[in-house]
Design an enzyme around this catalytic site. Structure first.
Site, PDB file in Angstrom:
ATOM      1  N   HIS A  80       0.856  -1.187   0.000  1.00 29.92           N
ATOM      2  CA  HIS A  80       0.000   0.000   0.000  1.00 29.92           C
ATOM      3  C   HIS A  80       0.893   1.238   0.000  1.00 29.92           C
ATOM      4  O   HIS A  80       1.734   1.392   0.879  1.00 29.92           O
ATOM      5  CB  HIS A  80      -0.927   0.007   1.220  1.00 29.92           C
TER       6      HIS A  80
ATOM      7  N   TYR B 175      -9.064   5.936   7.172  1.00 29.77           N
ATOM      8  CA  TYR B 175      -9.167   6.305   8.588  1.00 29.77           C
ATOM      9  C   TYR B 175     -10.159   7.470   8.627  1.00 29.77           C
ATOM     10  O   TYR B 175      -9.829   8.565   8.162  1.00 29.77           O
ATOM     11  CB  TYR B 175      -7.816   6.758   9.138  1.00 29.77           C
TER      12      TYR B 175
ATOM     13  N   PRO C 249      -4.223   0.514  19.077  1.00 29.47           N
ATOM     14  CA  PRO C 249      -4.073  -0.054  17.729  1.00 29.47           C
ATOM     15  C   PRO C 249      -3.969   0.958  16.588  1.00 29.47           C
ATOM     16  O   PRO C 249      -3.445   0.606  15.526  1.00 29.47           O
ATOM     17  CB  PRO C 249      -5.335  -0.912  17.559  1.00 29.47           C
TER      18      PRO C 249
ATOM     19  N   LYS D 156       1.185  -0.090  15.125  1.00 27.15           N
ATOM     20  CA  LYS D 156       2.612  -0.109  15.438  1.00 27.15           C
ATOM     21  C   LYS D 156       3.046  -1.342  16.235  1.00 27.15           C
ATOM     22  O   LYS D 156       4.247  -1.631  16.341  1.00 27.15           O
ATOM     23  CB  LYS D 156       2.993   1.152  16.242  1.00 27.15           C
TER      24      LYS D 156
ATOM     25  N   TYR E   8       4.264   6.358   9.851  1.00 28.82           N
ATOM     26  CA  TYR E   8       3.395   5.213   9.520  1.00 28.82           C
ATOM     27  C   TYR E   8       4.190   4.120   8.801  1.00 28.82           C
ATOM     28  O   TYR E   8       4.041   2.932   9.102  1.00 28.82           O
ATOM     29  CB  TYR E   8       2.245   5.703   8.639  1.00 28.82           C
TER      30      TYR E   8
END
Ligand code: DHB
Length: 393
Positions: A76, A205, A294, A298, A386
């Site tokens: 991704h 998100y 969550p 990570k 990220y």
């Protein structure tokens, strides 16, 4: 008579941290024994998060050229942040030239267990550690019980607690209660797995007035989705129609593709860092040492980063009698752990609706989201954290 085992490194826990550590040690000619209280089938079927940082994928590919992360997993190159009904793409490749892979943790474990078993690793399932006897600090001993209830003792030159968030090893390293720092959050996630095609190519998100939702995936046929809920929520309570109505209301602008829900759970949110990560010849890695909420996925990635540091330190200690790296393991691991704690806390706070938030909280949060998506520096910070900071390799 207890069953007595002698090894160089005793690893308690056959999760990603324990298994990767056993592999990195074996590469350096250091023999280890891995025990886990669960069965192999339980380990391979526990549902956990699905996002691997680029550094984690590079490490998995190096140690296991047969890993399915490149074939079954999916790269991704970005995610979407959605708020006020509008999507904003965070383009990882354009911003930092890095990516993440969607590949569920239980698949990583299936690959790693096959890899280690194939290499002849001493792996013992159904063996429950109860504590450490370190009367001789140079020869710590793991006290355990096998699935028949018979006693097992493992004498080692070093013991590693890789035994997850309910770690038994933690108190031997950090003292009773783990002596750590702790943060609870006023929300949790309700998560589902369902048989449906993907609703989006990338993860969404989504911050909405009704609360947060995350649209993730597992495969072309199976999807993983979450919505913010009360920590006391009963996972069995909502009907499938209620689940879909809640999810859909929180992702305005996307028409979710629905299908039968075959798994549901409530995930709690906690941040925790143990007071010590090493004492003498004992060390903690992964969830035994720290827990993150969550949001941002990570947890497993942080465990891998700990293990990379610890494997090098154990190599220096056990092969070269050099204790400098083990003496600084805690301090070096904690730098990344606190960066990841901050990132997980920040993503969580920015995206979730505080239960007793007022108009100020809500409008400030939208201001925060705008500060990120409307600034290249803001997007780049998110993309860098990220996709993961470089590993110490
Ligand atoms: C998943 C979980 C996460 O916590 C996250 O931030 C992204 C994806 C998942 O399970 O797919």
């Amino acid at each position: 008579m207890p069953q007595s085992i002698r090894t160089r490194v005793a690893i308690v826990g056959a999760g990603p941290a324990g298994l990767i550590l056993s592999h990195l040690l074996a590469e350096e000619g250091i023999e280890s024994v891995v025990i886990d209280r669960r069965t192999r089938a339980e380990i391979e079927s526990t549902i956990r998060a699905g996002i691997l940082e680029q550094g984690t994928v590079e490490l998995l590919t190096r140690i296991d050229p047969g890993t399915r992360v490149q074939t079954v997993g999916e790269r991704h190159d970005g995610i979407e942040l959605r708020f006020q009904g509008e999507g904003h793409r965070i383009d990882f490749q354009a911003l930092v030239g890095r990516s993440v892979w969607l590949y569920p943790q239980h698949e990583v474990l299936t690959d790693l267990l096959a890899l280690r078993a194939g290499a002849g690793q001493d792996l013992r399932f159904g063996v429950t550690a109860s504590g450490i006897d370190d009367t001789d600090p140079d020869q710590p001993r793991v006290i355990a019980t096998d699935s028949q209830g018979d006693n097992v003792v493992i004498d080692a030159d070093f013991v590693v607690g890789a035994d997850g968030s309910r770690s038994v090893m933690r108190s031997a390293v950090a003292g009773a209660s783990g002596n750590g720092v702790f943060r609870e959050y006023p929300f949790a996630w309700f998560g589902i797995l369902c048989d449906a095609p993907p609703s989006s190519d990338e993860l969404i998100y989504s911050n909405s007035d009704d609360g947060f939702a995350l649209i993730s995936q597992r495969s072309p046929q199976v999807q993983r989705m979450y919505f913010q809920c009360d920590p006391g929520m009963d996972a069995q309570a909502p009907s499938e129609a209620e689940i879909w109505a809640t999810l859909q209301a929180r992702v305005p602008g996307t028409s979710l593709k629905r299908g039968p829900v075959f798994q549901r759970d409530v995930l709690s949110f906690r941040s925790f860092v143990a007071g010590e990560l090493r004492r003498g010849r004992l060390a903690l890695v992964g969830d035994a040492a720290h827990t993150v909420p969550p949001t941002g996925a990570k947890g497993m990635n942080l465990a891998v980063a700990d293990v990379v540091l610890l494997a090098r330190a154990l190599h220096a200690l056990l092969r070269e009698d050099d204790s400098r790296l083990i003496d600084t393991y805690s301090e070096r691991a904690l730098r990344r752990i606190w960066k990841a704690q901050h990132f997980s806390w920040w993503m969580t706070g920015m995206l979730h609706t505080p239960p007793r938030g007022d108009d100020f909280d809500r409008r400030r949060q939208i201001g925060e989201l705008r500060s990120v998506v409307e600034s290249e520096a803001g997007r780049a910070y998110l993309a860098e954290a990220y996709t993961g900071w470089p590993l110490d390799v």
